[in-house]
Motif scaffolding. Structure first.
Motif, PDB file in Angstrom:
ATOM      1  N   SER A   1       0.833  -1.200   0.000  1.00 12.44           N
ATOM      2  CA  SER A   1       0.000   0.000   0.000  1.00 12.44           C
ATOM      3  C   SER A   1       0.864   1.245   0.000  1.00 12.44           C
ATOM      4  O   SER A   1       2.020   1.207   0.421  1.00 12.44           O
ATOM      5  CB  SER A   1      -0.932   0.015   1.228  1.00 12.44           C
ATOM      6  OG  SER A   1      -0.213   0.369   2.383  1.00 12.44           O
ATOM      7  N   GLU A   2       0.296   2.354  -0.514  1.00 10.62           N
ATOM      8  CA  GLU A   2       0.959   3.668  -0.507  1.00 10.62           C
ATOM      9  C   GLU A   2       2.352   3.638  -1.115  1.00 10.62           C
ATOM     10  O   GLU A   2       3.296   4.234  -0.589  1.00 10.62           O
ATOM     11  CB  GLU A   2       1.000   4.236   0.922  1.00 10.62           C
ATOM     12  CG  GLU A   2      -0.397   4.258   1.547  1.00 10.62           C
ATOM     13  CD  GLU A   2      -0.552   5.224   2.712  1.00 10.62           C
ATOM     14  OE1 GLU A   2       0.425   5.878   3.085  1.00 10.62           O
ATOM     15  OE2 GLU A   2      -1.683   5.308   3.233  1.00 10.62           O
ATOM     16  N   VAL A   3       2.496   2.927  -2.236  1.00 10.03           N
ATOM     17  CA  VAL A   3       3.784   2.877  -2.920  1.00 10.03           C
ATOM     18  C   VAL A   3       4.004   4.204  -3.642  1.00 10.03           C
ATOM     19  O   VAL A   3       3.120   4.682  -4.354  1.00 10.03           O
ATOM     20  CB  VAL A   3       3.819   1.715  -3.936  1.00 10.03           C
ATOM     21  CG1 VAL A   3       5.187   1.609  -4.571  1.00 10.03           C
ATOM     22  CG2 VAL A   3       3.437   0.408  -3.262  1.00 10.03           C
ATOM     23  N   LYS A   4       5.187   4.828  -3.452  1.00 10.43           N
ATOM     24  CA  LYS A   4       5.462   6.104  -4.116  1.00 10.43           C
ATOM     25  C   LYS A   4       5.530   5.942  -5.627  1.00 10.43           C
ATOM     26  O   LYS A   4       5.921   4.877  -6.122  1.00 10.43           O
ATOM     27  CB  LYS A   4       6.814   6.653  -3.634  1.00 10.43           C
ATOM     28  CG  LYS A   4       6.775   7.169  -2.211  1.00 10.43           C
ATOM     29  CD  LYS A   4       8.034   7.966  -1.899  1.00 10.43           C
ATOM     30  CE  LYS A   4       7.930   8.527  -0.490  1.00 10.43           C
ATOM     31  NZ  LYS A   4       9.060   9.384  -0.113  1.00 10.43           N
ATOM     32  N   GLY A   5       5.229   7.009  -6.367  1.00 10.25           N
ATOM     33  CA  GLY A   5       5.179   6.963  -7.832  1.00 10.25           C
ATOM     34  C   GLY A   5       6.415   6.373  -8.495  1.00 10.25           C
ATOM     35  O   GLY A   5       6.320   5.381  -9.231  1.00 10.25           O
ATOM     36  N   PRO A   6       7.607   6.954  -8.241  1.00 11.58           N
ATOM     37  CA  PRO A   6       8.800   6.453  -8.926  1.00 11.58           C
ATOM     38  C   PRO A   6       9.102   4.997  -8.577  1.00 11.58           C
ATOM     39  O   PRO A   6       9.587   4.234  -9.418  1.00 11.58           O
ATOM     40  CB  PRO A   6       9.916   7.359  -8.387  1.00 11.58           C
ATOM     41  CG  PRO A   6       9.248   8.543  -7.777  1.00 11.58           C
ATOM     42  CD  PRO A   6       7.884   8.115  -7.382  1.00 11.58           C
ATOM     43  N   VAL A   7       8.795   4.598  -7.338  1.00 15.57           N
ATOM     44  CA  VAL A   7       9.043   3.205  -6.937  1.00 15.57           C
ATOM     45  C   VAL A   7       8.084   2.293  -7.692  1.00 15.57           C
ATOM     46  O   VAL A   7       8.471   1.249  -8.220  1.00 15.57           O
ATOM     47  CB  VAL A   7       8.866   3.048  -5.413  1.00 15.57           C
ATOM     48  CG1 VAL A   7       8.969   1.587  -5.002  1.00 15.57           C
ATOM     49  CG2 VAL A   7       9.902   3.888  -4.670  1.00 15.57           C
TER      50      VAL A   7
END
Lengths: 578, 578
Positions: free
Chosen positions: A534-540
């Motif tokens: 959950s809540e994975v950052k965009g670039p990751v």
């Protein structure tokens, strides 16, 4: 085009606006710095095991070159204590002090340092200096100060002694203690006491007498000149040379010579590593001085351009009879306080030193070496600061360990081993700490959409749902730890059916961590447990989507942790769906 | 007490519940593994440059010791391909193949590996294995597979060749190509082709014929035994020994001998580093196999206890005529698939091998070395996986660099240099990446109390107020970068009067970073700019309060970023207050 050139040649920038006012200020600063530098340069050259004049030569061309390429308005480049000690240590391993080979090796060392700094600068790799942690630098400077002061005691005592570490030095001093030369001892102790008094007691006195604090400080900095003049006169007048007082003797009169470093492959190979260490230590010392002074005038210095400036200065030293140089603390502060406005002050200082080396050197014939030793001792003891041990002990044991190791290894095994072990220990401790990523089990704060650490807040959880907030980027050193932690929790016997990794603080997932997550996904699936993110950052997320992980994930990727909670907190429904 | 003992002696745990059913399952698994291990052990011993029987000896005592100390229920310990190659490389540097000194050095290497693993295990330092990143391991295994396969080609061709890296090996093979022995080549190629077919083509055939896939797999794994039997018979029947076919020859019949490693200080010093590398590589291979198999039964293995198990196994190998061992992939999977339930299966396998070494060895007299070489080639080529290059290239350039360097250095300069350069490069790249901490300028999302990145969201900001969210722990490598970034922003010419560092994601501030923050505070104050902190985590704040930073801070510490915003967003008020 001009801007681009000006980036590499800062002189083009400040040179355009140079006016009479700046010229006058720079000139005054130059005179003051020159007076201070003559005894200091001679002293540091002797510390480096070189003839006294090498110290003056090492100040002339490097100052000019730094004025052209450097970015600091106040930095004064030349021989400094720690680099002189490191030079003695490095060159002492390949040549005998006093030989032509020794001087040539010092030139080679300066050239290699300069080349290394230039290459780093052109590659814009100023960040490598960050690998020296502050505790390591503090420990190293302190231990070097102790080593330097100890190495100068023989000059004060008028005996000959040697040694590459503290134990050897002290042993050698004790062994030769019966050969103490009394007139030398008197001069040495008197000069040391005088210089300490100048440093501590003169300034308040001058201020009481009505001088401004800045002026008082500058006059106090000129103390060594008085010590040099008086002890030289006394030695000459009383004929102390014949009483066994060692003097500086003949110092060649004239311009700095054009010299050629020795490029024998063996020598280069032996000096390469010391050159790298000297460069980095010198760069760190220089940049911290330059940044401190620049901040006072709300100016900026460019670390990468500083590398180029210092590189050029060292290469200049290599071809003009010098040895490795860097931006010195004492001289730069004096330069700044005396009102230097532009690097031109440095160029004028160089001219002053040129005049000194042309006309002043005969006057130095009777200068006792004990006076120079006193200058060094008083200067370096101000660097010794053992309070760093107490401070780091109170703040963090890992940092304390790094300082203590650096000090002990430097004192016991020399400067290169000291720095190397400090750096390796710092990196090792950092990796050790980062091997245990900060991971917290979180639960829902009732009545909100926020998730907090279960150990610190009263939160809602579900026995079948394990939610872990990963507070650090995942990379090869710490990924397996996360996997172990999850697997341990899942095999503990609780009826966990869903694991959510909350990735809000993860800035990067490297390939090892990616494979670890894939493996974790497989292993959890083998146990009948689903893995969600959950809540994975965009670039990751962009990167993860290029991998198998997302496609093969046994669970889902939720935009927010609250979405995950709503979907997964209800057991029977999804158990039935499976 | 018993629990504590059981932690170090897992046998006390599973031994108590051992019953007839488990015994039967373990016995079946042991018979199957024994059949598979005989040719494999002989082959790997030859790869390590040792007499064939050393491979069998290296499987007996280590298996028993691992059964006592290890935690995996299915791991089968013994000689494996990569460790055998590393042994050949390490021992080859200190002794001549075939001499007594060579065998003794192999024992020393096993002892040193074992001691190192034991020490790591007792100090609970299993985490050191994490320093091998996945790309480095993958690159190393692939390059080792290529090296091993190439090194075996000489046995297939019946020529003598040598070399420590790929270029030397290929050169030496080409040089001796005119000496090819035709009968050897026929046996070698036939055996290789047969084994490839067994691996790829036999299993589907067996499944078609009605066997279960697990049984089919196990029978396919026994392929080498058939190859050994057939080629031995052919060589004996046709008298191929006289035609130049190299055979295994006399293999001593009897129990594993009691041996003593050579503890000459010189030898120990030379083998210490290779022993460390072999231990770590072996441990990583073993632990990943053990974890994979354990997860399938929702069991856990304890990495620290595994170190003790493998350490004991290697020390056992050192005293019973073996050489370094670890948990092997192929044998462990066969053991697991054949139904092994407890480590007792390993003990029974050891008994099987004991019987083999007592009674079977005379039958191996005519076994061609080419057959063993074929066994190795087919086994290791399955390890070669160049797709890791493509995968890492697509995912992350830094990881690609680490794989490519590891493969190239391993092929070009040998296994030890390959691993070492891979590890150093991984650590270097990681530090390089972490030298630039993730820092975002944030502003207030209108109408909320949330702060978000100014580059990604439409947010409110104030020209005099700079708010930076620090997304990483601050430590010596990255702290200066933060300082530079802040100073650059402040000197850019904007009228900034207040800087807030939002520390919500900072888990740690080491001593270097603390000093950098203090320095930043001083420099900003010199420029008339105040430094504030917000959302500092509890443990971080506890530490900061022990330092000067909080006391000397020119600004305030705010509990939340929104508090900071309310206090500071209004310019004139606080400027007037100053």
């Amino acid at each position: 085009m001009f801007d681009r050139l000006a980036r590499y040649l800062p002189v083009l920038d400040w040179g355009r606006h140079y006016d009479r006012n700046a010229f006058a200020n720079d000139m005054v600063a130059a005179v003051i710095v020159t007076i201070m530098l003559v005894p200091q340069s001679l002293a540091y050259a002797l510390l480096a095991g070189l003839p006294a004049e090498a110290g003056i030569y090492a100040s002339i061309a490097p100052i000019v070159l730094y004025a052209i390429f450097g970015t600091s308005r106040a930095l004064a480049v030349g021989p400094v204590a720690v680099v002189s000690l490191m030079t003695a240590s490095a060159v002492g391993q390949v040549a005998q002090t006093g030989t032509a080979g020794y001087a040539a090796a010092a030139l080679t060392l300066a050239f290699l340092s300069g080349a290394f700094l230039l290459v780093l600068g052109i590659m814009r790799m100023g960040w490598v200096a960050n690998f020296l942690s502050h505790p390591v630098i503090a420990g190293f400077i302190t231990a070097s100060g102790i080593l330097i002061a100890t190495s100068q005691l023989k000059h004060i005592l008028g005996i000959s002694a040697s040694g590459h570490n503290l134990i050897e030095m002290v042993g050698s001093l004790l062994e030769h203690l019966n050969q103490v030369n009394l007139p030398t001892l008197v001069i040495g102790v008197a000069a040391t006491a005088f210089l300490f008094w100048v440093r501590k007691g003169l300034k308040p006195l001058l201020i009481e007498a009505g001088l401004g604090p800045r002026m008082a400080d500058i006059i106090a900095k000129a103390g060594p000149v008085a010590a040099v003049a008086v002890t030289t006169l006394v030695t000459w007048a009383l004929g102390l040379k014949d009483a066994g007082v060692k003097i500086v003797g003949e110092v060649p009169q004239g311009l700095p010579p054009l010299t050629m470093p020795d490029f024998a492959p063996d020598l280069v190979a032996q000096l390469a590593l010391p050159a790298v260490l000297i460069s980095i230590i010198g760069f760190v010392e220089s940049i911290s001085v330059a940044q401190t002074l620049a901040a006072k005038k709300r100016q900026r210095i460019d670390p990468d351009q500083e590398l180029i400036g210092l590189g050029a200065a060292n290469i200049g030293a290599a071809f003009t009879g010098g040895y490795p140089v860097t931006g010195g603390f004492a001289r730069s502060v004096v330069n700044f306080d005396a009102g230097a406005e532009t690097p031109a002050a440095g160029a004028f200082t160089a001219m002053g030193l040129l005049l000194a080396s042309l006309f002043l050197t005969p006057l130095l014939y009777f200068l006792p070496k004990a006076t120079l030793a006193a200058t060094i001792i008083v200067a370096v003891l101000s660097l010794v600061d053992l309070s760093i041990l107490r401070k780091t002990w109170g703040y963090s044991r890992a940092d304390f360990l790094a300082v203590a190791a650096t000090i002990l290894v430097t004192l016991g095994a020399g400067v290169e081993a000291g720095v190397a072990s400090g750096v390796l220990l710092s990196i090792g401790l950092h990796l050790y700490k980062s091997a245990r990523p900060h991971v917290a089990e979180v639960g829902l704060v009732p009545g909100t959409q926020h998730f907090r650490n279960v150990q610190r807040h009263r939160v809602e959880t579900r026995p079948h749902l394990l939610t872990l907030r990963v507070d650090e980027s995942l990379f090869f050193v710490n990924a397996r730890f996360l996997e172990d932690m999850v697997l341990e929790r899942v095999t503990e016997g609780c009826p966990i059916t869903d694991v959510v990794l909350m990735m809000s603080a993860v800035n990067e997932v490297d390939y090892s961590a990616l494979e670890t997550l894939e493996e974790l996904n497989r292993r959890l699936r083998d146990m009948g447990v689903r893995l969600h993110l959950s809540e994975v950052k965009g670039p990751v997320m962009d990167r993860l989507e290029r991998s198998h992980l997302i496609r093969d994930l046994s669970g889902q990727v939720f935009l927010s942790q609250y979405d995950a909670w709503r979907e997964l907190s209800d057991t029977p429904k999804h158990r039935a769906a499976e």
